[in-house]
Design a protein around this motif. Structure first.
Motif, mmCIF file in Angstrom:
data_model
loop_
_atom_site.group_PDB
_atom_site.id
_atom_site.type_symbol
_atom_site.label_atom_id
_atom_site.label_comp_id
_atom_site.label_asym_id
_atom_site.label_seq_id
_atom_site.Cartn_x
_atom_site.Cartn_y
_atom_site.Cartn_z
ATOM 1 N N ASN A 1 0.820 -1.209 0.000
ATOM 2 C CA ASN A 1 0.000 0.000 0.000
ATOM 3 C C ASN A 1 0.856 1.262 0.000
ATOM 4 O OD1 ASN A 1 -2.210 -1.623 0.040
ATOM 5 N ND2 ASN A 1 -2.943 -1.031 2.060
ATOM 6 N N CYS B 1 1.050 4.280 -2.763
ATOM 7 C CA CYS B 1 0.902 5.692 -2.389
ATOM 8 C C CYS B 1 2.026 6.544 -2.976
ATOM 9 C CB CYS B 1 0.897 5.842 -0.868
ATOM 10 S SG CYS B 1 -0.725 5.689 -0.118
ATOM 11 N N PHE C 1 -3.943 5.317 -5.578
ATOM 12 C CA PHE C 1 -4.487 5.610 -4.257
ATOM 13 C C PHE C 1 -5.612 4.637 -3.908
ATOM 14 C CE2 PHE C 1 -3.175 10.260 -5.057
ATOM 15 C CZ PHE C 1 -1.910 10.019 -4.547
ATOM 16 N N SER D 1 -6.505 4.261 0.189
ATOM 17 C CA SER D 1 -6.456 5.572 0.840
ATOM 18 C C SER D 1 -7.581 6.439 0.289
ATOM 19 C CB SER D 1 -5.097 6.238 0.604
ATOM 20 O OG SER D 1 -5.096 7.547 1.134
ATOM 21 N N GLU E 1 -8.818 9.163 1.435
ATOM 22 C CA GLU E 1 -8.508 10.598 1.495
ATOM 23 C C GLU E 1 -7.740 11.051 0.253
ATOM 24 O OE1 GLU E 1 -6.477 11.508 5.077
ATOM 25 O OE2 GLU E 1 -8.163 10.985 6.385
#
Length: 419
Positions: free
Chosen positions: A294, A298, A329, A334, A336
């Motif tokens: 992850n 990112c 993302f 994620s 956000e």
């Protein structure tokens, strides 16, 4: 700039910088480098970094010696001593391991041998760590490659010739497809260099084969000058990789078949008995999972989002980078960052539509801009807010433009100065 110095010192002070740092300097023209000298106040205020072997931007032909001549022109006799006689070289590569760097070095050997004037020959880079040699997928089916990207190599980046990138993005159903020039300056954990040799022009297939199999003479440069650019493109594509590199050729070709032989035998070395092949043949079905974490997704997503925020690229390119960012993302789970990238994408997409807005659609466009501005502010994307407001200004009344500048845009600019 000279005129600004004489007639408006305020304007000149606004654009002048105490220091100017420029990366990828090999992509700039001499006239642009001259501007860097003037903006920075002359010799001693400029720091330039680049790799002549990655000079793949059309219209540029770079040598560090040319920078020195520009510097001498700006410095005059009194400050000429501030211009270094030779550029400092860095041969330790902190990004890629030896497996990738040795392969890149193979392409550099060809470049320096057959195009000795193309770039100054420097010592080869060496990495801090040893690593696996690149893999080769020869005559791999497109569907198998697509499945590989979905199951075993999630997050791998496919790099191909720039004019083919959109085709492969659809054919592979994979977001992370870049043209080589588009990928310059970026770095990726896993890279697949796709159909680089098969998609070379048909008129250069045999010359490339002869080059790779060491059948060409010293006059090769005169007859096939375009191969110099191709070698630099290959080198640039290879050096985008951090850990795992693959060459994938989906079909047989004269140059591709020769490249597979060149990469996977010791024939490229001066001493055939002691040389190790640059790469190994791989079977797609035997490849173990190498999906990114992850955090790694990112990092790739943030790299793409940052490039999309540059004012130097076209809006269509920015949207392409943001699509990749959203994909990364989402894979990183994620929400956000997905929301931030989606708001950014909406704004860039809206900016691309503003120029074609008719008078009858102005009110509708104002409502859409207000809606997107709200999203951008919630995501703290102030710079994109300024870009969007500047784009929509020409279709607004002068009164509205003045009010926006006074109440919003000027304050955003002030905030951005402190970020």
């Amino acid at each position: 700039i000279e005129e600004a110095k004489k007639s408006s010192s305020t304007i000149y002070e606004n654009i002048k910088r105490s220091k100017v740092y420029v990366d990828e300097v090999q992509d700039y023209l001499q006239i642009e480098i001259l501007l860097f000298f003037y903006i920075g106040g002359g010799p001693g205020s400029l720091f330039l970094a680049g790799d002549p072997a990655q000079s793949v931007v059309e219209g540029t032909d770079f040598r560090f010696e040319e920078i020195r001549s520009v510097g001498h022109f700006v410095a005059g006799k009194d400050r000429r001593h501030l211009i270094p006689e030779k550029p400092r070289t860095v041969n330790v590569n902190f990004r890629s391991h030896s497996g990738v760097l040795n392969c890149a070095g193979g392409f550099l050997d060809l470049l320096f041998k057959y195009f000795p004037g193309s770039a100054k020959q420097l010592k080869k880079d060496h990495g801090l760590f040893k690593g696996a040699r690149p893999g080769v997928f020869h005559k791999v089916h497109v569907q198998k490659l697509s499945t590989l990207l979905k199951e075993n190599l999630q997050g791998a980046v496919v790099i191909t010739h720039d004019e083919s990138a959109s085709h492969w993005k659809k054919a592979l159903d994979h977001q992370l497809v870049y043209g080589i020039r588009e990928a310059k300056g970026l770095e990726f954990k896993t890279v697949i260099l796709l159909d680089f040799f098969a998609e070379l022009p048909s008129s250069l297939q045999k010359p490339w084969r002869n080059l790779l199999l060491n059948r060409e003479g010293s006059d090769f440069e005169l007859h096939f000058p375009l191969v110099e650019t191709h070698l630099k493109l290959a080198y640039t594509g290879v050096t985008r990789c951090i850990e795992q590199l693959f060459f994938a050729e989906t079909k047989s070709s004269v140059a591709g078949d020769a490249a597979v032989r060149w990469l996977t035998t010791s024939m490229h070395t001066k001493d055939k008995d002691s040389g190790e092949p640059l790469a190994t043949i791989n079977n797609v079905i035997d490849l173990e999972s190498m999906a990114m974490t992850n955090d790694e997704f990112c990092i790739v997503g943030i790299d793409n989002a940052e490039v999309a925020g540059s004012s130097e690229i076209e809006l269509e390119q920015a949207m392409s980078y943001l699509e990749r960012a959203i994909y990364c993302f989402d894979k990183a789970q994620s929400s956000e960052l997905v929301a931030k990238a989606q708001a950014h994408y909406l704004s860039v997409n809206l900016r691309s539509q503003i120029a074609s807005t008719t008078e009858n659609d102005t009110e509708k466009m104002e409502v859409e801009v207000a809606h997107v501005i709200g999203k951008l502010l919630r995501e703290n994307l102030l710079l994109e807010c300024v870009y969007l407001l500047n784009s929509v200004a020409p279709i607004l009344s002068q009164y509205t433009q003045d009010k926006l500048e006074e109440s919003l845009i000027s304050k955003m600019r002030q905030l951005l100065q402190y970020l």
